[in-house]
Scaffold this active site. Structure first.
Site, mmCIF file in Angstrom:
data_model
loop_
_atom_site.group_PDB
_atom_site.id
_atom_site.type_symbol
_atom_site.label_atom_id
_atom_site.label_comp_id
_atom_site.label_asym_id
_atom_site.label_seq_id
_atom_site.Cartn_x
_atom_site.Cartn_y
_atom_site.Cartn_z
ATOM 1 N N CYS A 5 29.344 47.614 37.873
ATOM 2 C CA CYS A 5 29.511 46.366 38.627
ATOM 3 C C CYS A 5 28.160 45.847 39.129
ATOM 4 C CB CYS A 5 30.463 46.597 39.797
ATOM 5 S SG CYS A 5 30.525 45.218 40.945
ATOM 6 N N GLY A 94 38.564 31.181 37.682
ATOM 7 C CA GLY A 94 37.254 31.368 37.058
ATOM 8 C C GLY A 94 36.426 32.462 37.690
ATOM 9 N N HIS A 99 34.064 41.835 41.641
ATOM 10 C CA HIS A 99 33.816 42.484 42.929
ATOM 11 C C HIS A 99 34.043 41.373 43.947
ATOM 12 C CE1 HIS A 99 31.259 45.375 45.564
ATOM 13 N NE2 HIS A 99 31.614 44.360 46.348
ATOM 14 N N HIS A 101 34.104 38.552 46.343
ATOM 15 C CA HIS A 101 32.977 37.855 46.973
ATOM 16 C C HIS A 101 33.438 36.504 47.485
ATOM 17 C CE1 HIS A 101 33.003 36.895 42.660
ATOM 18 N NE2 HIS A 101 32.573 35.686 42.995
HETATM 19 P P1 5GP Z 1 32.558 33.733 40.546
HETATM 20 O O1 5GP Z 1 32.605 32.738 39.430
HETATM 21 O O2 5GP Z 1 32.914 35.122 40.076
HETATM 22 O O3 5GP Z 1 33.343 33.305 41.752
HETATM 23 O O4 5GP Z 1 31.061 33.746 41.064
HETATM 24 C C1 5GP Z 1 30.105 34.653 40.636
HETATM 25 C C2 5GP Z 1 28.784 34.160 41.174
HETATM 26 O O5 5GP Z 1 27.849 35.206 41.059
HETATM 27 C C3 5GP Z 1 28.217 32.956 40.412
HETATM 28 O O6 5GP Z 1 28.025 31.878 41.323
HETATM 29 C C4 5GP Z 1 26.894 33.476 39.849
HETATM 30 O O7 5GP Z 1 25.870 32.496 39.897
HETATM 31 C C5 5GP Z 1 26.588 34.670 40.735
HETATM 32 N N1 5GP Z 1 25.839 35.740 40.092
HETATM 33 C C6 5GP Z 1 26.109 36.323 38.896
HETATM 34 N N2 5GP Z 1 25.240 37.311 38.640
HETATM 35 C C7 5GP Z 1 24.404 37.363 39.723
HETATM 36 C C8 5GP Z 1 23.280 38.206 40.052
HETATM 37 O O8 5GP Z 1 22.878 39.098 39.310
HETATM 38 N N3 5GP Z 1 22.655 37.959 41.236
HETATM 39 C C9 5GP Z 1 23.079 36.974 42.092
HETATM 40 N N4 5GP Z 1 22.394 36.822 43.216
HETATM 41 N N5 5GP Z 1 24.136 36.173 41.798
HETATM 42 C C10 5GP Z 1 24.777 36.364 40.631
HETATM 43 ZN ZN ZN Z 2 31.387 46.391 42.750
#
Ligand code: 5GP
Ligand code: ZN
Length: 113
Positions: A5, A94, A99, A101
Site C-alpha cells: 500500500c 473512483g 487505504h 483517505h
Molecule cells: P482517490 O482517487 O483514491 O480518492 O485519491 C487518491 C489520491 O492520492 C489522488 O488525489 C492522487 O493524486 C493521490 N496520490 C496517489 N499517489 C500518491 C503519492 O504517492 N503521494 C501523494 N502525496 N499522493 C498520491
Molecule cells: Zn495502507
C-alpha cells in the site's frame, strides 16, 4: 500496515511526502496532483481499506481524523475561508488508493460537484 500500500509506505516514511500534520493516529500530507491550492490527504495510521471497513474497533482513528481537520485548517490558514472534506469509497466514486483517505480541499471557491 500493508506492504503493497502506497499510503502505508508514506506513513512509514519509505516514500517521501510533504507532511502537513501528524500525530499518533493520523497522517496528513500534500496530494501529489492537487485539485485546489490546498489539497491534503488525511489518513489513519493503520491500514483501513475504505469507509466500508470502518467499525467499532478502528473508530478511534476516525475520531482522531475528525479532530485533525480543524488543526490542518489552522496550519494551512483556511479556518476562516473554509474547506471541503471528501472520501471516495469504491469503484463508482473512483477510489484509486485502497487505504482510507479524506481529501482536504481549500484555498479557492469550490464548485458544486
Ligand atoms: P482517490 O482517487 O483514491 O480518492 O485519491 C487518491 C489520491 O492520492 C489522488 O488525489 C492522487 O493524486 C493521490 N496520490 C496517489 N499517489 C500518491 C503519492 O504517492 N503521494 C501523494 N502525496 N499522493 C498520491
Ligand atoms: Zn495502507
Amino acid at each position: 500496515m500493508n506492504d503493497d500500500c502506497i499510503f502505508c509506505k508514506i506513513i512509514k516514511k519509505e516514500i517521501p511526502s510533504e507532511f502537513v500534520y501528524e500525530d499518533e493516529y493520523v497522517a496528513a500530507f500534500k496530494d501529489l496532483n492537487p485539485l485546489a491550492p490546498v489539497h491534503v490527504l488525511v489518513v489513519p495510521k493503520i491500514h483501513i481499506e475504505s469507509l466500508e471497513e470502518v467499525n467499532e474497533e478502528n473508530m478511534e482513528y476516525i475520531d482522531k481524523i475528525h479532530l485533525a481537520f480543524k488543526k490542518i485548517a489552522q496550519i494551512t490558514n483556511v479556518s476562516e475561508s473554509g474547506y471541503r472534506i471528501i472520501s471516495n469509497c469504491g469503484r463508482d466514486a473512483g477510489q484509486e488508493v485502497k487505504h482510507l483517505h479524506y481529501h482536504f480541499l481549500a484555498g479557492k471557491k469550490l464548485g458544486i460537484q
